[in-house]
Design an enzyme around this catalytic site. Structure first.
Site, PDB file in Angstrom:
ATOM      1  N   CYS A  96       0.904  -1.189  -0.103  1.00  0.00           N
ATOM      2  CA  CYS A  96       0.141  -0.146   0.009  1.00  0.00           C
ATOM      3  C   CYS A  96       0.855   1.324  -0.023  1.00  0.00           C
ATOM      4  O   CYS A  96       1.555   1.434  -0.908  1.00  0.00           O
ATOM      5  CB  CYS A  96      -0.919   0.041   1.036  1.00  0.00           C
ATOM      6  SG  CYS A  96      -2.474   1.298   0.953  1.00  0.00           S
ATOM      7  N   HIS A 221      -3.703  -5.522   0.922  1.00  0.00           N
ATOM      8  CA  HIS A 221      -2.992  -5.512   2.268  1.00  0.00           C
ATOM      9  C   HIS A 221      -2.998  -7.389   2.694  1.00  0.00           C
ATOM     10  O   HIS A 221      -3.872  -7.679   3.088  1.00  0.00           O
ATOM     11  CB  HIS A 221      -3.643  -5.109   3.098  1.00  0.00           C
ATOM     12  CG  HIS A 221      -3.472  -3.529   3.385  1.00  0.00           C
ATOM     13  ND1 HIS A 221      -2.565  -2.921   3.851  1.00  0.00           N
ATOM     14  CD2 HIS A 221      -4.446  -2.486   2.644  1.00  0.00           C
ATOM     15  CE1 HIS A 221      -2.634  -1.757   3.745  1.00  0.00           C
ATOM     16  NE2 HIS A 221      -3.599  -1.133   3.060  1.00  0.00           N
ATOM     17  N   GLU A 223      -1.373  -8.516   4.820  1.00  0.00           N
ATOM     18  CA  GLU A 223      -1.183  -8.855   6.340  1.00  0.00           C
ATOM     19  C   GLU A 223      -2.662  -8.664   7.019  1.00  0.00           C
ATOM     20  O   GLU A 223      -2.646  -8.862   8.079  1.00  0.00           O
ATOM     21  CB  GLU A 223      -0.202  -7.570   6.914  1.00  0.00           C
ATOM     22  CG  GLU A 223      -0.934  -6.375   7.239  1.00  0.00           C
ATOM     23  CD  GLU A 223      -0.940  -5.284   5.919  1.00  0.00           C
ATOM     24  OE1 GLU A 223      -0.620  -5.890   4.952  1.00  0.00           O
ATOM     25  OE2 GLU A 223      -1.221  -4.131   5.983  1.00  0.00           O
TER      26      GLU A 223
END
Lengths: 255, 961
Positions: A96, A221, A223
């Site tokens: 990002c 993302h 994560e």
């Protein structure tokens, strides 16, 4: 087993550092959150790490443009170190805001002189959007995406994620070198417009790597999807974890 | 040298396109194209080549943008209008700091200042009136910005003269009552006569007049905003309800005798710190506690929606950060009330912004601050009513997590006072006293100092430094600078000790501030720490590492005095006791007369599908996806149940769940209950409904009543008017009864009064609005349930009793009725329902659950169907219903409390029904694979048959901006 050391770089406005660190530690890495000032002051040494991760957030408030000011810090304050880090064939991932930094610092798509050849600009919708997107795994060069299925599902959350290139030749080069890693698509893998392509990116590009496949940047993302409970319907395993695992395993095998 | 840089998009101008859409919204159709130009004005001893470098290496994205230096774009013809908007002098330009830093990174070291501006090129014919309309309604807000005249392109530099010290005293000893009030008004102190007289008597004893600073300090400390004198004062309450004996009650402290009393009685061992600190603290697990606070920022948001909401969320984030020894913020919530977004421009009162602009500004303000701080915004609600035309409501909440041994603070009399975070400027002067008065058309002129813009990155840096210093035990106490600035933060922290502050030490944004301005400024992003001398150096080092300023501005003492110095001059010397306990108690009158509305008398409409569609399109009910997606609701990685769920991630979740500790299976559920419409009829039942709603949302997502805490936020009109105060008291009485009834304690709360708007002699009050926010600890997040239908042939149940309670319902609202039969709450029966469903969920047999709220069971069922992309076959005669009138529309649209729609696998039918024994329920139908929503009426005949995509479209369309 070899210790894999990850530097999660942070500065004013970094937000996703802790969950990125958590994802790396979940796959066995030793992670440290390092403020960029420590690298500039030489209190910390980037060569003590195998992987440099630049996480999501709003570094310096997205002032001027997203990622630009941190990108300039890399370019003007740490350039020799970054060059050497890359030469030493170590790994870099930008997620990002981190992807925005890598693009604006000219680290991605990658050329010798770190000249910016692409950009990530304001979404066509002109606003920040948080939504889950399907991603088509386009090319297989990237070491970070080994073993992933053809289509994966991750969230995006950004206001400036529209991928654009300086000119057509850059796009051709990306294709020729198999550097396009992810493209936004629907659940069947078809490349469609908004909202499937959440920001209006050229050719639906969501993530790219450098020519070596070791430097990887993406807007979504991973994560935020390392566990099935983060999935909106709790139906799929945390596919994002594989990306972090790939980085760590690559270091174990090759370093 | 002055340099004016203009940057423009080469390929696609997303901002320009957005402005064009907004102009069309205004009904101006002659503008064909809008271009946006970002302007940077740089002043400093730098060369053209250096400026070129700044442009090419920093400011301009050379892939997508063009730029010019010192060649401002001017209008080329009368078909083109050019408008440049810049910040007013003294208003913080949030971009300035980072641009200066980045220019330094380029190796350019000479001193420079940077200001930004925004320029718009409007192509198309516009007359002056239209252009003004566009500027005022869309492009700028004159409180913080101005239009740059085309001839000048220079930096608006703030060249305030250096401040020359002069001690100002206010002659109150000589003043009669009339003069006392004139002093209060002129100084914007918002102190009443009795208070002014008390102050006069105090200084008479001291034998001197007060300084301006002393008077300001007292006004801040005694403001409604800071001390909540209505809630803590004496109230004579009279209640008149038809067919009941009227009652009179003397209430000595409303807060203590209602909200806090229920908490005291419930004695929950997991309540750690309630009604004491900046937020309420409860236990999370063996190692951590969590805290939660909701605040309002209504007045500033009415005047400057973006800045008002921005600093609103920024302020409430500092509450957990200033709780105990500091909690890490883990999520935000936001609830808004606006006038309808399609409100006619012609009807707008003078000086009032259009509700759609307010809403867009507020959403953007919350979005930018929350997202940039990296805190997920996970729960909220938006409601609409004409009564909010002059006073929108902006509730912002933040929860935090902290190690349990860090849950308390205690400043020591030998500690130093350290100010950390942003610099102090003129912004926000008189915010606290301003919010304690009514708004008038003049408000924007006299109170413009009360409007500010936030800087989330400053706060984020400060947060990182604070949490590191906390973990190293480097300070004894912390609090935030909110309303009242240093005056209230330092004054409050040192009230049992004594304080000495040297005001010239406070770092300023620009010169020229007087000692009083420094003391009462409400500049954002500042906090106060109480630091032992031997830990100071370590603390300063941590803040320096994060690029955050930290300055010793004074010390605590044991004198019980508040002493302020400016360059060795004593400018304030007050007794803490007078300051904090000297406020005269005033008896206020409160009258509640229950209004009787006409009970509507109309036949059941033939076409019920039409009314279902209209309800789904009601702005209270319609999808808020446009807003929700603009908030990052997944940052920090702990999102378990998202605000949007369903097959296509677009259905309305009842509540949200987060996992604050990533390797734990414990979660937190957050929900909110708000329904001012019930308050029109009886605010007592509004309180019951709000609490029931917040709790049933927790049950609906798989939680239980085991460990749930509540927050109350009262937004009301002027409490000096007995009718306003009467309904407030009745609401508080309701809060007490229902919190006790459900066994759920309040842990914190806040009130915002004086939400009235005065035009000429008429004062418009908002509908008295109670927001109940609930936070629940969830032992195992694997038990979470989402609201959308999962599988064809599954069984659909309604659990809970439906009554003909249509009073205040959205169905009646469609006809313009209010009605009388407001939904009630029977806590004993409701708890049975809640507990049975919790039990069923612990057995793992509930596949989907949704609570019935606005729009009743029909809307709940429709939402479950279209979110799951499945149809239903449902029979109304299976719904447990009691009422004088037995009609399909009443069963469908009644908003009775404590009800749920539940989806169960066929094979679990017996098990489920056994668990529900003693609780009213009905097996009302099943899920079907055809995407049709079929409802069979009480006569067994089909009464609604609709495609789920049509229902979904009706629900999504109104707020899809």
């Amino acid at each position: 087993m070899r210790k894999v050391r990850v530097c999660v770089l942070r500065t004013a406005g970094t937000n996703c550092d802790k969950e990125t660190a958590f994802a790396f530690s979940k796959v066995g890495a030793t992670v440290e959150l390092v403020h960029i000032n420590r690298l500039i002051e030489k209190k910390k040494d980037i060569f003590n790490y195998d992987i440099l991760a630049i996480p999501g957030g709003f570094t310096y408030g997205d002032d001027v443009s997203a990622g630009k000011i941190l990108a300039n810090e890399l370019r003007f304050r740490l350039i020799d170190k970054i060059k050497k880090f890359i030469q030493k064939q170590r790994l870099i991932i930008g997620i990002c805001n981190g992807f925005q930094v890598l693009i604006k610092a000219g680290v991605l798509p990658g050329n010798r002189n770190f000249i910016q050849e692409a950009s990530l600009v304001t979404n066509d919708s002109a606003k920040f959007e948080d939504r889950w997107v399907h991603l088509l795994l386009t090319d297989k060069r990237c070491i970070w995406t080994k073993g992933l299925p053809k289509i994966i599902y991750l969230p995006v959350a950004h206001a400036e994620g529209k991928f654009v290139v300086k000119d057509r030749s850059i796009l051709l080069r990306l294709k020729k070198n198999s550097q396009i890693v992810f493209q936004y698509c629907n659940e069947k893998g078809e490349l469609l417009g908004y909202p499937y392509n959440p920001n209006g990116s050229v050719e639906n590009i969501a993530g790219i790597c450098d020519e070596t496949g070791r430097i990887f940047g993406l807007m979504p993302h991973p994560e935020r999807h390392i566990d099935f409970l983060q999935h909106p319907n709790w139906q799929k395993n945390g596919i994002g974890l594989q990306i972090f695992r790939n980085g760590v395993e690559y270091v174990r095998k090759n370093f | 040298m002055k340099w004016h840089i203009e940057i423009r998009e080469k390929i696609f101008d997303a901002i320009g396109e957005g402005v064009l859409r907004d102009i069309l919204d205004l009904g101006i159709t002659t503008v064909k194209k809008v271009f946006f130009i970002q302007v940077y004005n740089i002043v400093g001893e730098i060369s053209f080549l250096e400026v070129k470098k700044i442009c090419e290496e920093l400011l301009v994205d050379r892939i997508t943008q063009n730029y010019t230096i010192n060649k401002p774009h001017l209008a080329k013809s009368r078909y083109e209008s050019v408008v440049e908007i810049a910040y007013n002098p003294g208003v913080m330009d949030p971009v300035e700091g980072s641009v200066v830093k980045a220019i330094r990174d380029l190796g350019i070291k000479s001193p420079i200042t940077v200001k930004t501006a925004k320029k718009y090129i409007l192509e198309g014919r516009l007359n002056n009136f239209q252009l003004n309309t566009i500027c005022e309604k869309l492009l700028y807000n004159k409180l913080i910005q101005h239009i740059v005249k085309s001839s000048e392109f220079e930096v608006e530099e703030l060249r305030l003269p250096e401040y020359q010290f002069r001690l100002i005293t206010i002659p109150i000893l000589e003043a009669n009552d009339k003069k006392l009030m004139a002093i209060s008004r002129k100084g914007q102190l918002f102190l009443n006569l009795k208070e002014m007289q008390t102050i006069k008597a105090y200084f008479k004893k001291l034998g001197r007049n007060p300084t301006d600073c002393e008077l300001e300090t007292i006004a801040q400390t005694w403001s409604e905003h800071c001390i909540h004198k209505t809630f803590k004062g004496k109230i004579r309450y009279i209640e008149k309800i038809k067919n009941q004996k009227s009652r009179i009650k003397i209430i000595n402290n409303l807060l203590k005798s209602t909200i806090m009393k229920s908490t005291e009685k419930l004695k929950k061992p997991w309540c750690i710190s309630v009604f004491k600190d900046n937020s309420g603290v409860i236990r999370f697990d063996k190692r951590y506690n969590v805290c939660f606070k909701v605040e309002t920022h209504n007045h500033p948001s009415a005047l400057e929606p973006y800045g008002g909401a921005n600093t609103g969320i920024g302020g409430v984030i500092r509450d957990p950060l200033g709780t105990g020894l500091g909690a890490k913020p883990i999520f935000n919530t936001d609830v808004f009330c606006f006038a309808p977004p399609d409100y006619p421009f012609k009807k707008l009162p003078p000086g009032v912004l259009h509700p759609k602009r307010i809403m867009k500004g507020v959403v953007a303000g919350v979005r930018d601050y929350g997202n940039k701080m990296g805190i997920p915004t996970i729960n909220g609600a938006i409601l609409f009513h004409e009564g909010f035309i002059g006073n929108p409501l902006v509730y912002c909440g933040t929860a935090g997590i902290l190690p349990k041994e860090k849950s308390f603070k205690e400043p020591k009399s030998t500690d130093l006072i350290v100010l950390v975070g942003g610099r102090t400027g003129r912004d926000g002067i008189h915010g606290a006293t301003f919010s304690s008065g009514e708004l008038t058309t003049e408000s924007e002129k006299v109170s413009s100092g009360a409007v500010q813009i936030g800087n989330p990155i400053e706060e984020k840096k400060m947060q990182e430094a604070i949490l590191e210093a906390r973990d190293k035990n480097l300070y004894n106490a912390i609090t935030d600078c909110g309303g009242g600035g240093l005056s209230s933060a330092v004054g409050e922290m040192g009230k049992d000790l004594g304080v000495e502050v040297y005001l010239e030490k406070v770092p300023l944004k620009y010169q020229g501030l007087s000692y009083t301005e420094i003391w009462i400024s409400e500049s954002q992003e500042r906090m106060i720490l109480s630091v032992p001398k031997n830990k100071l150096n370590k603390l300063l080092e941590i803040f320096k590492k994060e690029d955050v300023e930290a300055t010793v501005i004074g010390k605590f003492t044991d004198t019980k005095k508040l002493k302020l110095y400016y360059k060795n001059n004593l400018v304030c010397n007050l007794d803490m006791k007078f300051l904090h306990q000297g406020l005269p108690k005033i008896e206020k009158k409160a009258i509640f007369v229950k209004r009787n509305y006409k009970e509507p008398n109309f036949k059941e409409p033939k076409d019920l599908k039409k009314y279902l569609l209209r309800l789904l399109s009601h702005p209270d009910i319609a999808s808020k996806e446009w807003v929700i997606r603009q908030y990052d609701h997944e940052v920090q990685g702990g999102s378990i149940l998202k605000p949007l769920v369903g097959v296509y991630n677009d259905g309305p979740s009842d509540a949200s769940i987060v996992r604050p500790i990533l390797n734990s299976k414990r979660g937190l559920i957050v929900s909110s209950g708000i329904n001012f419409r019930f308050g029109f009829i009886d605010p007592y039942w509004m309180a019951g409904s709000c609490i029931d709603e917040a709790l049933r949302q927790i049950i609906a997502v798989g939680g239980s009543l085991e460990e749930v805490a509540l927050l109350d936020n009262f937004c009301w009109g002027n409490p000096d008017k007995p009718d306003r105060l009467g309904s407030l008291v009745r609401t508080a009485l309701g809060c007490y009864d229902f919190a006790l009834g459900f066994g759920v304690p309040f842990i914190s709360g806040k009130d915002s009064l004086n939400n009235e708007y005065r035009i000429k002699n008429k004062s418009i009050s908002i509908p008295g609005t109670l927001l109940i926010s609930a936070i629940a600890v969830m032992e195992d997040i694997h038990k979470a349930i989402s609201m959308y239908l999962k599988k064809p042939k599954d069984l659909i149940y309604i659990v809970g009793q439906t009554y003909d309670e249509l009073g205040g319902s959205h169905y009646y609202d469609l006809f313009g009725y209010i009605g009388n039969n407001v939904p009630k709450v029977n806590t004993k029966k409701a708890k049975q329902v809640f507990e049975a469903l919790s039990k069923a969920n612990s057995e793992g047999i509930i596949k989907a659950m949704h609570d019935c709220s606005e729009g009743g069971l029909a809307v709940a069922l429709a939402e479950m169907a279209f979110s799951g992309d499945l149809g239903v076959e449902v029979f109304l005669n299976e719904v447990p219903y009691k009422g004088n009138q037995i009609r399909n529309d009443f069963v469908l649209f009644s908003e009775s409390n404590s009800r749920f729609i539940v989806e169960i696998e066929k094979e679990d039918q017996k098990k489920f029904e056994n668990i529900l024994e003693g609780v009213p329920f009905g097996l009302i139908g099943c899920v079907s694979k055809d995407k049709i929503f079929n409802v069979y009426g009480l006569d067994g005949k089909l009464c609604i048959s609709a495609g789920i995509l049509d229902l979904k479209e009706a629900w999504q369309k109104p707020l899809r901006w």
